[in-house]
Design a protein around this motif. Structure first.
Motif, PDB file in Angstrom:
ATOM      1  N   SER A  18       0.776  -1.259  -0.075  1.00 27.43           N
ATOM      2  CA  SER A  18       0.020   0.081  -0.024  1.00 27.43           C
ATOM      3  C   SER A  18       0.780   1.586  -0.006  1.00 27.43           C
ATOM      4  CB  SER A  18      -1.036  -0.240   1.054  1.00 27.43           C
ATOM      5  OG  SER A  18      -0.229   0.172   2.303  1.00 27.43           O
ATOM      6  N   LEU A  22      -0.597   3.371  -3.204  1.00 25.39           N
ATOM      7  CA  LEU A  22      -1.681   3.887  -3.010  1.00 25.39           C
ATOM      8  C   LEU A  22      -1.132   5.120  -2.291  1.00 25.39           C
ATOM      9  CD1 LEU A  22      -3.601   1.254  -1.258  1.00 25.39           C
ATOM     10  CD2 LEU A  22      -3.876   1.992  -3.439  1.00 25.39           C
ATOM     11  N   PRO A  23      -2.076   6.068  -2.390  1.00 22.04           N
ATOM     12  CA  PRO A  23      -1.863   7.462  -1.812  1.00 22.04           C
ATOM     13  C   PRO A  23      -1.543   7.264  -0.136  1.00 22.04           C
ATOM     14  CG  PRO A  23      -3.814   7.435  -3.113  1.00 22.04           C
ATOM     15  CD  PRO A  23      -3.251   6.346  -3.184  1.00 22.04           C
ATOM     16  N   GLY A  24      -1.037   8.384   0.495  1.00 18.83           N
ATOM     17  CA  GLY A  24      -0.821   8.420   1.792  1.00 18.83           C
ATOM     18  C   GLY A  24      -1.887   8.098   2.853  1.00 18.83           C
ATOM     19  N   TRP A  25      -2.943   8.702   2.514  1.00 21.46           N
ATOM     20  CA  TRP A  25      -4.148   8.620   3.389  1.00 21.46           C
ATOM     21  C   TRP A  25      -4.653   7.148   3.494  1.00 21.46           C
ATOM     22  CZ3 TRP A  25      -8.926   7.403   1.526  1.00 21.46           C
ATOM     23  CH2 TRP A  25      -9.209   7.872   0.223  1.00 21.46           C
ATOM     24  N   VAL A  26      -4.737   6.482   2.115  1.00 22.47           N
ATOM     25  CA  VAL A  26      -5.040   5.058   2.065  1.00 22.47           C
ATOM     26  C   VAL A  26      -4.368   4.110   2.771  1.00 22.47           C
ATOM     27  CG1 VAL A  26      -5.814   3.362   0.313  1.00 22.47           C
ATOM     28  CG2 VAL A  26      -6.351   5.643  -0.171  1.00 22.47           C
ATOM     29  N   THR A  27      -2.962   4.418   2.600  1.00 24.18           N
ATOM     30  CA  THR A  27      -2.091   3.704   3.526  1.00 24.18           C
ATOM     31  C   THR A  27      -2.500   3.933   4.905  1.00 24.18           C
ATOM     32  OG1 THR A  27      -0.404   3.977   1.642  1.00 24.18           O
ATOM     33  CG2 THR A  27       0.283   3.179   3.861  1.00 24.18           C
TER      34      THR A  27
END
Length: 63
Positions: A18, A22-27
């Motif tokens: 992730s 994936l972008p930071g907030w999704v991680t």
């Protein structure tokens, strides 16, 4: 390899993938989900079920 080690490796792989894709907030959501899922599952057990789980871990069932 113990079940806890397998879980830790799988969780680490999920977080690493992730972080890459994936972008930071999704991680952050993935990390929270990986950590929160077993904690919530444990807290949903009755006290008698928790005690049974502790006894099973001490005995080493499955080894």
């Amino acid at each position: 390899m113990s079940p806890v080690q397998k879980y830790a490796i799988g969780a680490g792989a999920a977080v690493l993938l992730s972080l890459i894709f994936l972008p930071g907030w999704v991680t952050l959501l993935v990390v929270l989900g990986v950590v929160a899922a077993p904690v919530v599952g444990y807290l949903m057990l009755d006290p008698s079920q928790r005690e049974r789980l502790k006894r099973a871990r001490r005995r080493g069932i499955g080894h």
